[in-house]
Design a protein around this motif. Structure first.
Motif, PDB file in Angstrom:
ATOM      1  N   UNK A 209       0.828  -1.228   0.050  1.00  0.00           N
ATOM      2  CA  UNK A 209       0.137   0.164   0.002  1.00  0.00           C
ATOM      3  C   UNK A 209       0.778   1.237  -0.048  1.00  0.00           C
ATOM      4  N   UNK A 210       0.488   2.370  -0.745  1.00  0.00           N
ATOM      5  CA  UNK A 210       0.982   3.403  -0.928  1.00  0.00           C
ATOM      6  C   UNK A 210       0.312   4.604   0.236  1.00  0.00           C
ATOM      7  N   UNK A 211      -0.906   4.370   0.404  1.00  0.00           N
ATOM      8  CA  UNK A 211      -1.911   5.142   1.147  1.00  0.00           C
ATOM      9  C   UNK A 211      -2.631   4.199   2.182  1.00  0.00           C
ATOM     10  N   UNK A 212      -2.665   4.446   3.504  1.00  0.00           N
ATOM     11  CA  UNK A 212      -3.608   3.937   4.330  1.00  0.00           C
ATOM     12  C   UNK A 212      -4.450   4.780   4.846  1.00  0.00           C
ATOM     13  N   UNK A 213      -5.794   4.365   4.851  1.00  0.00           N
ATOM     14  CA  UNK A 213      -6.812   5.359   5.288  1.00  0.00           C
ATOM     15  C   UNK A 213      -7.485   4.337   6.682  1.00  0.00           C
ATOM     16  N   UNK A 214      -7.387   5.188   7.800  1.00  0.00           N
ATOM     17  CA  UNK A 214      -7.838   4.516   8.806  1.00  0.00           C
ATOM     18  C   UNK A 214      -9.318   4.799   9.074  1.00  0.00           C
ATOM     19  N   UNK A 215     -10.364   4.210   8.620  1.00  0.00           N
ATOM     20  CA  UNK A 215     -11.762   4.300   8.717  1.00  0.00           C
ATOM     21  C   UNK A 215     -12.024   3.573   9.923  1.00  0.00           C
ATOM     22  N   UNK A 216     -11.881   4.123  11.109  1.00  0.00           N
ATOM     23  CA  UNK A 216     -11.728   3.365  12.413  1.00  0.00           C
ATOM     24  C   UNK A 216     -12.620   3.949  13.291  1.00  0.00           C
ATOM     25  N   UNK A 217     -13.516   4.894  13.028  1.00  0.00           N
ATOM     26  CA  UNK A 217     -14.404   5.638  13.792  1.00  0.00           C
ATOM     27  C   UNK A 217     -13.672   6.713  14.903  1.00  0.00           C
ATOM     28  N   UNK A 218     -14.556   6.993  15.848  1.00  0.00           N
ATOM     29  CA  UNK A 218     -14.138   8.187  16.750  1.00  0.00           C
ATOM     30  C   UNK A 218     -14.405   7.626  18.292  1.00  0.00           C
ATOM     31  N   UNK A 219     -13.581   8.338  19.080  1.00  0.00           N
ATOM     32  CA  UNK A 219     -13.640   8.301  20.401  1.00  0.00           C
ATOM     33  C   UNK A 219     -14.868   8.744  21.033  1.00  0.00           C
ATOM     34  N   UNK A 220     -15.437   8.443  22.083  1.00  0.00           N
ATOM     35  CA  UNK A 220     -16.779   9.324  22.782  1.00  0.00           C
ATOM     36  C   UNK A 220     -16.025   9.918  23.960  1.00  0.00           C
ATOM     37  N   UNK A 221     -15.933  11.177  23.947  1.00  0.00           N
ATOM     38  CA  UNK A 221     -15.249  11.870  25.011  1.00  0.00           C
ATOM     39  C   UNK A 221     -15.856  12.968  25.307  1.00  0.00           C
ATOM     40  N   UNK A 222     -16.005  13.352  26.638  1.00  0.00           N
ATOM     41  CA  UNK A 222     -16.606  14.488  27.361  1.00  0.00           C
ATOM     42  C   UNK A 222     -15.569  15.154  28.404  1.00  0.00           C
ATOM     43  N   UNK A 223     -14.365  15.888  27.850  1.00  0.00           N
ATOM     44  CA  UNK A 223     -13.399  16.441  28.395  1.00  0.00           C
ATOM     45  C   UNK A 223     -13.931  17.406  29.410  1.00  0.00           C
TER      46      UNK A 223
END
Length: 418
Positions: A209-223
């Protein structure tokens, strides 16, 4: 006097940690940083994660005529839904076990098999869920990635017997539609140079691979609510999300004036309609305690997040507590139906349902509406029998009549014959 947290779920990227990630010689980016599809032109692209965001990136990559591979995740599915004989009126046993989904999924998957040759999803010859079994069904919804799935299926079909390829060739896409997508079903073991190494059920596998896309979502954070919930330092996949409240994932009973709106994840359906229903429920909850409590039958088993819910069961659970259950027997994903009755009822909702819901339904083919009608009759009868068995009196006839005979009374009351 009251605070609603509506900060959204797409703020803090969920970045996995792979051995060799920092030393990878190609380009690595999270899907939140993806802006221009031109970065894919002429490149070998690996998308890690196959949710809808991953499929969007995949589609952008394949139309730039590059080589594409797709990392494993759980593809989304969908299913035909209606309210009459199910969520509108359903026995507690049927709701508890998810009977509607359990039955309709069997017919849906059988239809997939007859029409496209696979039961995993429509024309989905690869990428099935790890727990895709016939003994339950609430998790299985229709794959909506209609532009990407044919490119994954085309490669998978090449290894099938010739008669299967010919029998279900109607859904094949031409070569001009894009290059094949190679689905890698496994977990990333590490990265080296421009190579990503996988562990799969068939053994080790490597992808260039030349480009890796991390479609791994998001964290649920309430800092701003949880000290120590570092907005920038807690991005790893293994880190736990900040918790949601216990009462319908909206409020904690000890702190009812602080609400979390728009954070639940449905099995099918969109978050914004659910957020609107949550807002109505909370506004009413601020005024008075609900006269009745709805059980949490909407919680999904084996969900990747602890706040995964069944869309229909969740919406109707909130509606029951504020007296907003609609007297319309269809349109589960259409929010105005929850404004036909209850504290937020309006004539505008009646007009909206008539023009945007009832009108299109009546324009559908006759046989499709007959199928929906028969489905409603069947589930009304099943729920009537189940309700009778649950009750001490055992008045089965009255229960069935109530479910079947009054099936479309709400429709005639609202829209009449003309």
């Amino acid at each position: 006097d009251a605070v609603a947290v509506c900060s959204g779920v797409h703020n803090i990227p969920r970045i996995p940690s792979f051995p060799g990630l920092d030393a990878f010689e190609g380009k690595v980016l999270h899907s939140s940083s993806y802006k221009d599809p031109e970065i894919f032109r002429g490149q070998r692209v690996l998308v890690i994660g196959t949710g809808e965001t991953g499929r969007d990136a995949l589609h952008a990559a394949r139309i730039r005529l590059c080589a594409v591979a797709l990392g494993d995740n759980l593809p989304p599915l969908d299913c035909i839904i209606m309210n009459w004989g199910t969520h509108y009126w359903e026995s507690s046993w049927a709701a508890r076990v998810g009977l509607h989904w359990w039955i309709t999924t069997k017919f849906t998957r059988l239809g997939f098999l007859l029409m496209s040759g696979t039961t995993y999803g429509f024309n989905q010859w690869a990428g099935r869920r790890y727990n895709m079994t016939w003994d339950e069904g609430r998790k299985h919804i229709v794959n909506k990635s209609t532009r990407c799935m044919p490119l994954i299926t085309r490669k998978a079909k090449r290894g099938a017997p010739w008669w299967q390829r010919r029998l279900w060739s109607y859904w094949d896409v031409p070569d001009e539609a894009g290059q094949d997508v190679d689905l890698v079903e496994g977990s990333v073991r590490g990265m080296e140079g421009r190579t990503v190494h996988y562990d799969t059920a068939a053994g080790p596998r490597s992808v260039e691979a030349d480009v890796v896309v991390l479609a791994t979502g998001y964290r649920q954070r309430f800092p701003f609510l949880f000290p120590g919930s570092d907005e920038k330092g807690q991005t790893d996949v293994g880190a736990a999300d900040d918790p949601l409240p216990t009462e319908h994932f909206i409020i904690n009973p000890q702190e009812p004036r602080l609400a979390y709106i728009g954070f639940v994840r449905p099995n099918v359906g969109a978050i914004p309609p659910m957020a609107e229903m949550q807002a109505m429920w909370w506004c009413e909850r601020l005024e008075r305690e609900p006269a009745r409590r709805s059980p949490d039958y909407y919680k999904l088993k084996e969900s990747r997040v602890p706040y995964g819910v069944d869309y229909g069961y969740y919406m109707f659970a909130l509606a029951r507590e504020i007296g907003a259950v609609p007297n319309l027997r269809f349109g589960q994903a259409h929010v105005p139906i929850f404004r036909l009755e209850g504290p937020f009822a309006s004539e505008g909702a009646v007009e909206t349902c008539a023009t945007e819901l009832f009108g299109p339904i009546m324009q559908r083919p006759f046989f499709m509406n007959i199928i929906f009608f028969l489905e409603g009759l069947f589930f009304a009868a099943v729920n009537g029998a189940a309700a009778a068995l649950e009750s001490r009196g055992g008045c089965a006839a009255a229960a069935v009549v109530a479910g079947v005979g009054l099936g479309y009374v709400g429709l005639s009351r609202r829209f009449g014959a003309g």
